[in-house]
Design a protein around this motif. Structure first.
Motif, short mmCIF file in Angstrom:
data_model
loop_
_atom_site.label_atom_id
_atom_site.label_comp_id
_atom_site.label_asym_id
_atom_site.label_seq_id
_atom_site.Cartn_x
_atom_site.Cartn_y
_atom_site.Cartn_z
N LEU A 104 0.86 -1.34 -0.12
CA LEU A 104 -0.07 0.20 -0.16
C LEU A 104 0.87 1.20 -0.07
O LEU A 104 0.22 2.44 -0.44
N GLY A 106 3.42 2.03 -1.75
CA GLY A 106 4.10 2.51 -2.67
C GLY A 106 5.66 2.17 -2.68
O GLY A 106 6.14 1.37 -1.56
N ARG A 138 -3.84 -6.88 -2.41
CA ARG A 138 -4.87 -6.41 -3.06
C ARG A 138 -4.90 -6.04 -4.38
O ARG A 138 -5.85 -6.50 -5.17
N GLU A 142 -0.38 -1.70 -7.45
CA GLU A 142 0.21 -1.24 -6.12
C GLU A 142 1.40 -2.32 -5.93
O GLU A 142 2.43 -1.73 -5.61
N ARG A 145 3.75 -0.75 -8.31
CA ARG A 145 4.47 0.85 -7.82
C ARG A 145 5.27 0.43 -6.55
O ARG A 145 6.25 1.08 -6.35
N HIS A 201 -0.16 3.74 12.82
CA HIS A 201 -1.59 3.63 11.94
C HIS A 201 -2.40 4.54 12.88
O HIS A 201 -2.70 4.59 14.15
N PRO A 220 -12.30 -4.23 3.81
CA PRO A 220 -11.64 -3.42 4.93
C PRO A 220 -11.89 -2.27 5.46
O PRO A 220 -12.12 -1.95 6.79
N PRO A 261 -0.85 5.20 8.21
CA PRO A 261 -0.22 4.43 7.31
C PRO A 261 0.70 4.76 5.96
O PRO A 261 1.26 4.14 5.50
N ALA A 262 0.09 6.05 5.75
CA ALA A 262 0.84 6.69 4.52
C ALA A 262 2.17 6.82 4.73
O ALA A 262 2.67 7.19 5.95
N TYR A 263 3.01 6.75 3.98
CA TYR A 263 4.34 7.09 3.91
C TYR A 263 4.63 8.63 4.12
O TYR A 263 4.59 9.23 3.06
N LYS A 264 5.23 8.88 5.17
CA LYS A 264 5.52 10.16 5.40
C LYS A 264 7.31 10.19 5.70
O LYS A 264 7.57 9.75 6.98
#
Lengths: 339, 411
Positions: A104, A106, A138, A142, A145, A201, A220, A261-264
């Protein structure tokens, strides 16, 4: 003195009983976790293997060192001296094996393709045919990527998303959960190896092994309220998942301690580590501790103080679920450093 | 989510026939004891089935000139009703759930996605079910009876009712079901072409495709086509006024009169739904309420009485209230079909509380499908299943006693 034989016999029976339970539980992870909650003798083993030199000069993960790190992880976890011995305790020739990765995030923050490649190499040495191994999540796009090479045919290791096979028509249900399961899980996997990443998260607190199973169901989004509790535990109780789960290997080469959960990038760090266990609850508990330590180092509040501690771990360990152990006192944490 | 089943193009006939035979079995023991009545009911249901088969599936209507290889980007439009937060997060302001959604994540509904701090709907013009239905199927009983409605839905829902009969479109992500591209102007054009005076937003939950609903309602009105919506009413006030303000009639599924039921069975809350009903009534929209009676879960006398009293006191005795029969579906397959006597008991209680138009739904041929004058008691609109067999209301009044019968009776 005359009482001694009676006391001894009682003690002997007690020990036998405890040993039997320990043997039954210790031989497989989910089995071990299951029944163990009220038995102080049972402990779950979690290995944290690190390699400070895991990355090459361009900071990408070195394939050969990843393979060595994986070998050290598996040998330590299963107390054997050679990697093939370890993998033969997990799989048998002829089985179909699925690696449920997490793509998820990337390319910046998904499971490392180098880790998946290393696992696949060892699986094949353990007698699994390449075409019987599938790396999946999923969505195929993705996966691409995230740096995985998609392969849906031929005699090579397969790699694609559930979008290529779809979900089962019938609902799988357990507790609060009713979901369609990925056909990759139900039709292409006899054995499931969970390959999550280590992330903060915003809702669940942390997302590691147990929550990675959200990627096996069609809905989900329905299971994020209330810190994903009890939904994460219930999803992992679905028989189709629980019966296949053998091992979790968490990719902690890069991890995230805030804003997930996003990439930072500003909230990520590079432990250059793998976490492995046959008990996903123990693994997640250990990963949570790592994230908390990092948060403390960075001057952030504990997740509990932010009212987002991962309560689902206690649910997963409760007598209704028995997915594993969440008591740190009963988790045997083994650290090993390749350097 | 609507209790109205969306009919799959390839199974509408079989589906309707199967359900109808079950309904006859229930109805026969209660209100249709003789063979003549049974045959009459069967004939009627057959007619209803015929109407359903007349329903034009999406393909036949050619909503989209090229259904294959649709590009996801054409369905993706920036959402309305959300608030941007720091760190590329957003807070959805569409429904009371107020999902806080991180980058690359979706809300509870599964059809809205945060992409880099901007929230997008993924279902604009992405129609996964479309049919031409009798308006009675919604059900609307006091709004243009005997007419057809071009009915459509996208994937997704903002609740998760354990009894949902359309769960295979409402509880999925848009990419998990086949869909066609149906822009608003095309929908309005089709409604005109097929002589449908209304476009109905239904089957799944229109709240979650609100942008599409609003744009289609505008396109419809420009073409002289009205819009009606079948909704759970679980929506924030601003969105409700903006979107349902464009509707000509609204049907709300009030799923229970208990917060605990909403929490455990619906995965939502009761209070915002009641607030929506009151707001809609105040705005003067034609409003009907449906209550699905689920055995053992929401079928107590006290609940029926509380519901009826609330309706009378808050929106008035003239708002039609439909008690619908439950059929085992989705996660409640362990429960039986609602016994007809239970529905009749609910109606008796609501009648006794002074409501003027209380109906029994999903029981074809039941006398309580028809509309009666609350003053003189004469039958005014006779229905059999989905068909209006007699329509006696003239200029909104009872032809026998002159009583005003609330509703919108003629196009």
């Amino acid at each position: 003195m005359r009482q001694e034989p009676i006391t001894g016999r009682r003690r002997f029976l007690k020990n036998c009983l405890a040993s039997a339970v320990a043997v039954a539980a210790g031989d497989g992870i989910s089995h071990s976790a299951a029944g163990a909650q009220n038995l102080p003798l049972i402990r779950s083993r979690v290995v944290i293997a690190q390699d400070p030199q895991l990355r090459g000069s361009d900071s990408t993960v070195d394939s050969q060192r990843m393979l060595s790190l994986l070998d050290r992880t598996m040998e330590t976890l299963l107390r054997v001296s050679r990697p093939d011995e370890a993998w033969k305790k997990i799989v048998r020739p002829g089985q179909m094996v699925g690696l449920k990765v997490n793509a998820l995030g990337g390319r910046g923050f998904s499971g490392s393709p180098r880790l998946a490649e290393a696992i696949c190499e060892r699986l094949q040495q353990a007698g699994i045919r390449a075409a019987d191994i599938v790396i999946w999540d999923r969505d195929t796009d993705e996966l691409e990527r995230a740096g995985f090479h998609v392969c849906i045919a031929g005699n090579r290791v397969q790699c694609f998303g559930t979008d290529r096979m779809g979900y089962e028509d019938d609902l799988a249900t357990w507790g609060s959960v009713g979901s369609r399961l990925s056909k990759i899980l139900t039709q292409r996997c006899d054995v499931l190896i969970n390959v999550p990443v280590l992330k903060d998260h915003d809702g669940a607190g942390v997302t590691i092994a147990l929550k990675n199973m959200y990627g096996t169901i069609h809905n989900p989004n329905k299971y994020h309220p209330n810190g994903c509790d009890p939904y994460i535990a219930d999803v992992n109780m679905l028989p189709e998942i629980r019966s296949r789960m053998r091992l979790s290997i968490c990719d902690a080469t890069t991890a995230c301690y805030e804003g997930g959960p996003a990439y930072k990038p500003q909230y990520s760090w590079q432990p250059n580590a793998l976490l492995a266990s046959q008990d996903p609850v123990a693994l997640d508990t250990t990963g949570w501790q790592m994230i908390e330590r990092k948060r403390a180092e960075e001057g952030l509040k504990a997740l509990e103080a932010e009212e987002r501690a991962p309560r689902y771990l206690a649910t997963a360990a409760d007598p209704q679920h028995r997915l594993g152990i969440n008591d740190p006192q009963r988790i045997e944490r083994v650290e090993t450093d390749l350097a | 989510m609507s209790r109205e089943h969306y009919l799959q193009p390839d199974s509408s006939l079989a589906g309707a026939g199967f359900l109808d035979s079950e309904r006859f079995a229930s109805a026969g023991t209660s209100c249709l004891p003789d063979r003549r009545s049974f045959l009459r009911c069967a004939l009627c249901a057959g007619a209803a089935g015929t109407i359903s088969t007349m329903a034009h599936p999406l393909d036949a209507m050619s909503l989209s000139p090229a259904a294959q290889n649709q590009d996801d980007s054409q369905f993706t439009v920036e959402a309305r009703f959300y608030q941007k937060l720091p760190n590329r997060r957003i807070k959805c302001k569409l429904c009371p759930r107020e999902c806080s959604v991180g980058d690359r994540e979706r809300g509870y509904c599964g059809v809205r996605e945060n992409r880099g701090g901007t929230y997008y709907t993924l279902v604009h013009s992405r129609v996964c079910a479309a049919h031409i239905d009798p308006i009675e199927k919604k059900p609307f009983f006091h709004y243009l009876p005997g007419t057809l409605a071009l009915s459509l839905a996208t994937a997704g829902c903002n609740v998760n009712c354990k009894f949902c009969q359309n769960w295979d479109i409402s509880q999925v992500r848009p990419e998990q079901v086949p869909a066609d591209y149906a822009p608003p102007q095309r929908v309005a054009q089709l409604a005109t072409q097929y002589s449908c005076p209304t476009i109905a937003y239904t089957y799944s939950e229109p709240v979650i495709f609100i942008e599409y609903l609003m744009d289609t309602a505008d396109a419809g009105h420009a073409a002289g086509i009205r819009s009606i919506v079948v909704s759970n009413g679980y929506i924030q006030d601003e969105a409700l006024r903006a979107a349902y303000g464009k509707m000509d009639a609204v049907k709300i599924d009030l799923k229970s009169f208990s917060e605990s039921y909403y929490r455990q069975v619906v995965c939502g809350q009761l209070k915002p739904v009641l607030d929506s009903i009151v707001t809609l009534h105040k705005t003067g929209k034609w409003l009907e309420i449906v209550y699905l009676v689920v055995p053992t879960l929401n079928d107590g006398d006290a609940e029926f009485r509380g519901l009826a009293q609330w309706v009378r006191n808050n929106v008035g005795a003239d708002v039609p209230l439909h008690f619908s029969q439950f059929h085992p579906e989705y996660l409640l397959k362990n429960l039986p079909i609602t016994p007809v006597p239970t529905l009749e008991r609910a109606k008796q209680i609501a009648d006794a509380e002074g409501l003027h138009y209380v109906y029994i739904g999903n029981v074809p041929g039941h006398p309580a499908e028809s509309t009666y004058c609350p003053k003189c008691g004469h039958i005014l609109v006779q229905r059999m299943g989905l068909e209006v067999t007699q329509m006696l209301i003239r200029k909104g009044t009872c032809p026998y006693c002159g009583q005003l019968i609330p509703g919108v009776w003629h196009v």
